[in-house]
Design a protein around this motif. Structure first.
Motif, short mmCIF file in Angstrom:
data_model
loop_
_atom_site.label_atom_id
_atom_site.label_comp_id
_atom_site.label_asym_id
_atom_site.label_seq_id
_atom_site.Cartn_x
_atom_site.Cartn_y
_atom_site.Cartn_z
N ARG A 158 50.60 42.68 57.09
CA ARG A 158 51.43 41.49 57.08
C ARG A 158 51.50 40.97 57.51
N SER A 159 51.62 40.67 59.00
CA SER A 159 51.57 39.96 59.87
C SER A 159 50.51 38.97 59.28
N ARG A 160 48.80 39.01 59.10
CA ARG A 160 48.00 38.53 59.79
C ARG A 160 48.27 37.38 57.78
N LEU A 161 48.08 38.13 56.75
CA LEU A 161 48.65 37.40 55.03
C LEU A 161 49.32 35.86 56.48
N GLU A 162 50.30 36.57 56.56
CA GLU A 162 51.61 35.54 56.77
C GLU A 162 50.66 34.19 57.74
N GLN A 163 49.93 35.15 59.26
CA GLN A 163 49.82 33.50 59.03
C GLN A 163 48.33 32.85 59.18
N TYR A 164 47.31 34.02 58.43
CA TYR A 164 46.78 33.01 57.88
C TYR A 164 46.13 32.91 56.81
N GLY A 165 46.92 33.56 55.45
CA GLY A 165 46.38 33.81 54.11
C GLY A 165 45.72 35.05 53.95
N LEU A 179 53.79 46.62 49.80
CA LEU A 179 52.92 45.53 50.56
C LEU A 179 52.46 44.78 49.22
N HIS A 180 52.81 45.23 48.04
CA HIS A 180 52.06 45.07 46.83
C HIS A 180 52.49 43.52 47.00
N GLY A 181 52.35 42.11 46.60
CA GLY A 181 52.63 40.92 46.73
C GLY A 181 52.29 39.93 47.51
N TRP A 182 53.22 38.90 47.20
CA TRP A 182 53.11 37.79 47.87
C TRP A 182 53.64 37.68 49.72
N ARG A 187 47.94 37.42 50.11
CA ARG A 187 48.23 38.37 48.36
C ARG A 187 47.81 39.67 48.61
N CYS A 188 48.05 40.37 48.79
CA CYS A 188 47.91 42.15 48.91
C CYS A 188 48.65 42.53 47.48
N ASN A 189 47.21 43.39 46.85
CA ASN A 189 46.96 44.56 46.12
C ASN A 189 46.68 45.53 46.76
N GLN A 190 48.48 46.42 46.45
CA GLN A 190 48.25 47.38 46.88
C GLN A 190 48.38 49.07 45.63
N ILE A 191 47.07 49.26 45.77
CA ILE A 191 45.82 50.23 44.57
C ILE A 191 46.35 52.12 45.63
N PRO A 192 47.08 52.48 44.45
CA PRO A 192 46.61 53.96 45.03
C PRO A 192 45.14 55.22 44.49
N VAL A 193 44.77 55.97 44.71
CA VAL A 193 44.10 56.70 44.99
C VAL A 193 44.07 57.75 43.71
N HIS A 194 42.98 57.56 42.77
CA HIS A 194 43.10 58.72 42.27
C HIS A 194 42.16 59.99 42.30
N THR A 195 42.34 60.62 43.25
CA THR A 195 41.10 61.93 42.69
C THR A 195 40.42 63.17 41.71
N ARG A 196 39.56 62.38 40.79
CA ARG A 196 38.88 63.12 40.07
C ARG A 196 39.41 64.27 39.84
N SER A 197 39.57 65.08 38.47
CA SER A 197 39.40 66.85 38.56
C SER A 197 38.31 67.39 39.41
N GLY A 223 39.38 36.12 56.22
CA GLY A 223 40.68 36.39 55.63
C GLY A 223 41.07 37.66 54.84
N SER A 224 39.16 37.89 53.95
CA SER A 224 39.92 39.67 53.73
C SER A 224 39.58 40.46 54.03
N ILE A 225 40.94 41.27 53.52
CA ILE A 225 41.07 42.02 54.22
C ILE A 225 41.16 43.84 53.93
N GLN A 226 40.78 44.66 53.97
CA GLN A 226 40.74 45.99 53.15
C GLN A 226 41.13 47.11 54.05
N MET A 227 42.59 47.34 53.89
CA MET A 227 43.28 48.51 53.99
C MET A 227 43.13 49.93 53.65
N ILE A 228 42.23 51.05 54.10
CA ILE A 228 42.03 51.72 53.54
C ILE A 228 43.28 53.20 54.86
N GLY A 229 43.91 53.51 53.61
CA GLY A 229 45.35 54.10 54.41
C GLY A 229 45.28 55.88 55.96
#
Length: 372
Positions: A158-165, A179-182, A187-197, A223-229
């Motif tokens: 959040r802090s890096r998006l606010e400061q650097y875009g 985290l989803h939104g501006w 901008r952050c896109n929050q993506i849920p993980v789905h493990t295949r059956s 400026g691209s950020i990838q967050m892995i829970g």
């Protein structure tokens, strides 16, 4: 041996509840369960548990009953889910114990805090906000369960998006903090993980990570950020290092008892997919920061200031040849030695700086690598 009597929670502490546990009873002759609210208990951030039901406060009793009513509706559909009640979101997980199943409800914050709101030493904040991280690399936050790992990386995002875009994608199972939104012009896109059956636990992270790496725009200046829970398997460990080598800033968490232990586990897991030498090379080339943190909660204070973060830090800076060499060869003894030196230096720098002053990155670099 005299048995300790567990006290009921005080109604005034309701807002401090962090975790609720509800035993489930099986209804005889029917394939159904019912919450045993009489034995439900909770924690308010400290180590002492409190009973929820034996209270004379009618409002608190109504609150407990109404929360379980919402849980009961969802429990018929899944074992892991979320609910919201009176503006408070809960993550719910069903767990089997030797006496039967229990529900664990974790209260989730309404918003993601800024790094400035977290009670951590100031040099850590400056390091996590370093503009040099716009060039990408790996930031790893390690700890045992319940030590605030996800909060630290989410606050950093959040802090890096606010400061650097820039654009951030998160991969989480399930998403915890909102985290989803501006955030400013980021901008952050929050993506849920789905493990295949039939898939292995955690395997959905690697597949999601491969997909989201195609989802970044062409950004000049980084400026691209990838967050892995959380890194849960060898495939995710390998893809994490690959993503960090492609110019993305990768923020992730891992279980470990120290900086050195977490890095050894990451290298070992990635080696299963990349091979020993490639995993070492990528780890040495991409690691920027590794923090092992401990969370101490106080009953005093409000919101985030109640949780004090401490621990150790390893920061890879230009010109620190000893550290670069130790990571490439994975010299655990040298990594441990440098981690202790850097952790001590950051604590000393924090103590020397006035509480309302910002610790400059130039001073941090000099303290991190005094021979550089």
């Amino acid at each position: 041996m005299e048995q300790m009597i567990v006290q009921p929670i005080d109604a005034a502490d309701r807002s401090k509840i962090s975790d609720i546990y509800i035993p489930l009873d099986i209804i005889e002759g029917r394939n159904e369960v019912r919450g045993n609210l009489k034995d439900a208990y909770c924690f308010c951030g400290g180590p002492k548990g409190k009973l929820l039901a034996p209270t004379r406060d009618s409002e608190l009793l109504r609150w407990v009953v109404d929360i379980y009513a919402k849980v009961e509706d969802e429990l018929k559909k899944a074992d892991n889910f979320r609910i919201e009640y009176e503006g408070v979101r809960f993550r719910v997980h069903r767990q089997r114990t030797v006496t039967g199943d229990q529900l664990a409800l974790r209260a989730l914050p309404k918003e993601t805090p800024h790094l400035s709101e977290l009670n951590m030493i100031r040099p850590w904040r400056t390091i996590l906000m370093d503009p040099a991280l716009l060039d990408g690399g790996l930031v790893l936050v390690a700890a045992t369960n319940g030590q605030g790992k996800t909060t630290t990386i989410s606050s950093t995002l959040r802090s890096r998006l606010e400061q650097y875009g820039g654009l951030a994608n998160t991969i989480e199972d399930p998403p915890e903090l909102p985290l989803h939104g501006w955030f400013g012009e980021g901008r952050c896109n929050q993506i849920p993980v789905h493990t295949r059956s039939g898939g292995e636990p955690g395997s959905g992270f690697a597949e999601a990570l491969i997909n989201t790496r195609r989802f970044f725009p062409a950004l000049t200046g980084g400026g691209s950020i990838q967050m892995i829970g959380e890194i849960r398997d060898s495939a995710t460990a390998a893809e994490t290092l690959q993503a960090a080598s492609e110019g993305h800033l990768v923020l992730t968490t891992y279980h470990g008892s120290s900086v050195t232990h977490a890095l050894r586990r990451l290298w070992s897991a990635a080696s299963e997919r990349l091979g020993d030498s490639n995993a070492k090379e990528l780890l040495g080339a991409t690691l920027r920061v590794c923090i092992h943190q401990r969370l101490t909660l106080s009953q005093e204070g409000e919101q985030w200031e109640r949780g004090k973060l401490s621990g150790e830090i390893l920061c890879v800076t230009d010109g620190h040849e000893q550290l670069h060499s130790a990571l490439r060869d994975f010299d655990a003894k040298k990594i441990r030695e440098i981690t202790r030196q850097q952790t001590r230096s950051m604590m000393q720098l924090n103590e020397k700086t006035a509480e309302d002053s910002r610790v400059e990155m130039g001073s941090i670099r000099q303290a991190l690598n005094p021979a550089g």
